[in-house]
Motif scaffolding. Structure first.
Motif, PDB file in Angstrom:
ATOM      1  N   UNK A 194       0.833  -1.188   0.000  1.00 54.21           N
ATOM      2  CA  UNK A 194       0.000   0.000   0.000  1.00 54.21           C
ATOM      3  C   UNK A 194       0.872   1.243   0.000  1.00 54.21           C
ATOM      4  N   UNK A 195       0.315   2.310  -0.560  1.00 55.30           N
ATOM      5  CA  UNK A 195       1.039   3.573  -0.629  1.00 55.30           C
ATOM      6  C   UNK A 195       0.257   4.629   0.144  1.00 55.30           C
ATOM      7  N   UNK A 196       0.943   5.261   1.101  1.00 55.33           N
ATOM      8  CA  UNK A 196       0.325   6.289   1.928  1.00 55.33           C
ATOM      9  C   UNK A 196       1.001   7.625   1.692  1.00 55.33           C
ATOM     10  N   UNK A 197       0.217   8.701   1.771  1.00 51.93           N
ATOM     11  CA  UNK A 197       0.753  10.058   1.780  1.00 51.93           C
ATOM     12  C   UNK A 197       0.295  10.698   3.082  1.00 51.93           C
ATOM     13  N   UNK A 198       1.252  11.271   3.809  1.00 53.03           N
ATOM     14  CA  UNK A 198       0.944  11.953   5.070  1.00 53.03           C
ATOM     15  C   UNK A 198       1.378  13.405   4.932  1.00 53.03           C
ATOM     16  N   UNK A 199       0.456  14.325   5.230  1.00 54.73           N
ATOM     17  CA  UNK A 199       0.764  15.751   5.155  1.00 54.73           C
ATOM     18  C   UNK A 199       0.464  16.369   6.518  1.00 54.73           C
ATOM     19  N   UNK A 200       1.511  16.915   7.141  1.00 53.48           N
ATOM     20  CA  UNK A 200       1.392  17.540   8.459  1.00 53.48           C
ATOM     21  C   UNK A 200       2.533  18.540   8.595  1.00 53.48           C
ATOM     22  N   UNK A 201       2.215  19.765   9.017  1.00 51.65           N
ATOM     23  CA  UNK A 201       3.272  20.780   9.100  1.00 51.65           C
ATOM     24  C   UNK A 201       4.114  20.685  10.368  1.00 51.65           C
ATOM     25  N   UNK A 202       3.772  19.731  11.255  1.00 48.65           N
ATOM     26  CA  UNK A 202       4.573  19.512  12.458  1.00 48.65           C
ATOM     27  C   UNK A 202       5.486  18.312  12.219  1.00 48.65           C
ATOM     28  N   UNK A 203       6.777  18.534  12.261  1.00 50.25           N
ATOM     29  CA  UNK A 203       7.748  17.480  11.951  1.00 50.25           C
ATOM     30  C   UNK A 203       7.637  16.286  12.902  1.00 50.25           C
ATOM     31  N   UNK A 204       7.427  16.550  14.191  1.00 53.51           N
ATOM     32  CA  UNK A 204       7.329  15.461  15.177  1.00 53.51           C
ATOM     33  C   UNK A 204       6.112  14.587  14.870  1.00 53.51           C
TER      34      UNK A 204
END
Length: 198
Positions: free
Chosen positions: A1-11
């Motif tokens: 499976x391929x996931x994309x995660x977008x979050x402006x917090x690096x942690x």
């Protein structure tokens, strides 16, 4: 499976990457801190199974980003992530696949991924075979490359047989018409078959 995660917090981004790697060990994960970069990647028609979006991000909210994604990929599963339950109503009004509160647990992630798979929203790899004109095999739209042309011919022959059994000698007589089925041809056929299976 391929996931994309977008979050402006690096942690938070690293936390999601680690948890997804444990929940789905064979997955491919693409992470983005900038919503615009993540959106660009998604809209470039990469093969993606699930998008995980933080709702509150600088420059573009997760809801705004999801609206742009849906214009191009209306059925792509989107799971919203947030530290604030206040946005749940917006996420559900958008018909998101799920809404998870941070910090997201592995158990919750696993359940959502399993649910999307059971509903058929996360697709397994699709194999398409073109038999008219040139014989070609595609996996999720990408042509399958064969290191040996005879290996490709074997696959074409097997597909033509529609599951009927065939011996190595029969294969050799089709592929190498004028050769006796001796030790040399047997070795050649083993090379072709093993190459096809790689």
């Amino acid at each position: 499976m391929v996931f994309v995660v977008v979050d402006d917090e690096n942690i938070a981004l690293e936390d999601m990457k680690e948890k997804l790697s444990r929940v789905a060990p064979d997955c491919e994960i693409h992470t983005f801190r900038l919503a615009a970069k993540g959106l660009q990647y998604i809209l470039e028609n990469h093969q993606i199974d699930i998008v995980f979006l933080d709702i509150m991000m600088g420059g573009m909210t997760g809801i705004q980003m999801a609206e742009k994604i849906r214009e191009v990929h209306p059925f792509l599963p989107i799971i919203f992530l947030t530290a604030y339950s206040d946005y749940a109503l917006d996420a559900f009004a958008f018909h998101a696949s799920a809404y998870l509160l941070k910090p997201v647990s592995e158990d919750a992630l696993g359940k959502e991924i399993d649910h999307l798979q059971s509903m058929g929203q996360v697709k397994k790899k699709r194999v398409t075979v073109k038999t008219f004109g040139f014989f070609d095999v595609f996996v999720d739209g990408t042509p399958l490359l064969f290191s040996r042309s005879k290996s490709k011919e074997i696959l074409a022959y097997l597909i033509d047989r529609r599951g009927a059994g065939v011996t190595m000698a029969q294969l050799a007589s089709v592929l190498l018409e004028n050769k006796d089925y001796d030790r040399s041809v047997q070795k050649q056929m083993q090379v072709f078959v093993s190459s096809m299976l790689q």
